[in-house]
Design an enzyme around this catalytic site. Sequence first.
Site, short mmCIF file in Angstrom:
data_model
loop_
_atom_site.label_atom_id
_atom_site.label_comp_id
_atom_site.label_asym_id
_atom_site.label_seq_id
_atom_site.Cartn_x
_atom_site.Cartn_y
_atom_site.Cartn_z
N ARG A 174 -3.28 5.65 -8.55
CA ARG A 174 -2.92 7.06 -8.79
C ARG A 174 -2.52 7.30 -10.25
NH1 ARG A 174 2.96 7.05 -6.80
NH2 ARG A 174 3.13 4.95 -5.95
N LEU A 202 0.85 -1.18 0.00
CA LEU A 202 0.00 0.00 0.00
C LEU A 202 0.89 1.23 0.00
CD1 LEU A 202 -2.82 -0.81 2.60
CD2 LEU A 202 -3.16 -0.25 0.20
N ASP A 203 0.45 2.29 -0.68
CA ASP A 203 1.18 3.55 -0.64
C ASP A 203 1.27 4.06 0.80
OD1 ASP A 203 1.50 3.52 -3.37
OD2 ASP A 203 -0.20 4.85 -3.76
N VAL A 204 2.25 4.91 1.05
CA VAL A 204 2.50 5.42 2.40
C VAL A 204 1.24 6.04 3.01
CG1 VAL A 204 3.82 7.09 3.75
CG2 VAL A 204 4.94 5.80 1.92
#
Length: 260
Positions: free
Chosen positions: A196, A12-14
Amino acid sequence: MSQLRVGHGGTLDVEASGVLLIGINRGCKHLDKFLKGGKTYLANNCLGVTTDSRDAEGHILNLSNTKHVTHEMLDGVLPQFVGSIQQTPPVFSAIKMGGKRLYEYARKGQSAPEEIKARTVLVDQITVTHFENPGHETSGRRVALPRGVSEYFAQGRYVWDGGDMRVGEEMMSNVNDPRLAKFQMFVRSGGGVYVRSLVHDLGMAVGCGATMLSLVRVSQGPLRLGRDTIDAEDLPYIDRVVRAMRHAESVIGQNEELPG
């Protein structure tokens, strides 16, 4: 003391939240099917802004007028991004190139050692659930984020200072600017999809660019956020972890045809 093998079934992205599958010991060998399997996401996004990371953590690259964009226009370009599509991963990603993660080059202001090639990924569904272009149009129904997530994105470094956005500055402090045109979308996809990048490409298709502001992974395989998960704050409590593991094993056992 015996050692545990621990792994995870999909990065998962930060700044992203939601379902992150953790494998322990023999469970690690099953993680690959979750990496490749189905996932669903809820993404909040803004139009008229592009950043170098394609999300709110990045620096603003371009600002565009959004007066012409409508909900109907967004819906009209969605079919271009559903099915088996070609997607170029963002430079801020964990993909390895030249022995390093791409984000390691990006954070130092360095170019990747070679061209980032597009990949074939599967997007099963995109639905714009809510659209808001201040002074022009508001439509759809916004899906509420989990309480902790919505509170997180309303405070701290996300507080809008009342100023105007400028190219080159960080996007984060502008996330809650009420003048931004925004849309929320639900995505169902296979593994390897960068939401994104999907948001960025949708924005380019309607002529103004777009940036993802927040992302929640709602499900991974048969496991659903809330119903089948525990919070990170529960991890120090062995009884809660064991209970969650048994529940997850039961859910997975009832859904043998993974991924799905």
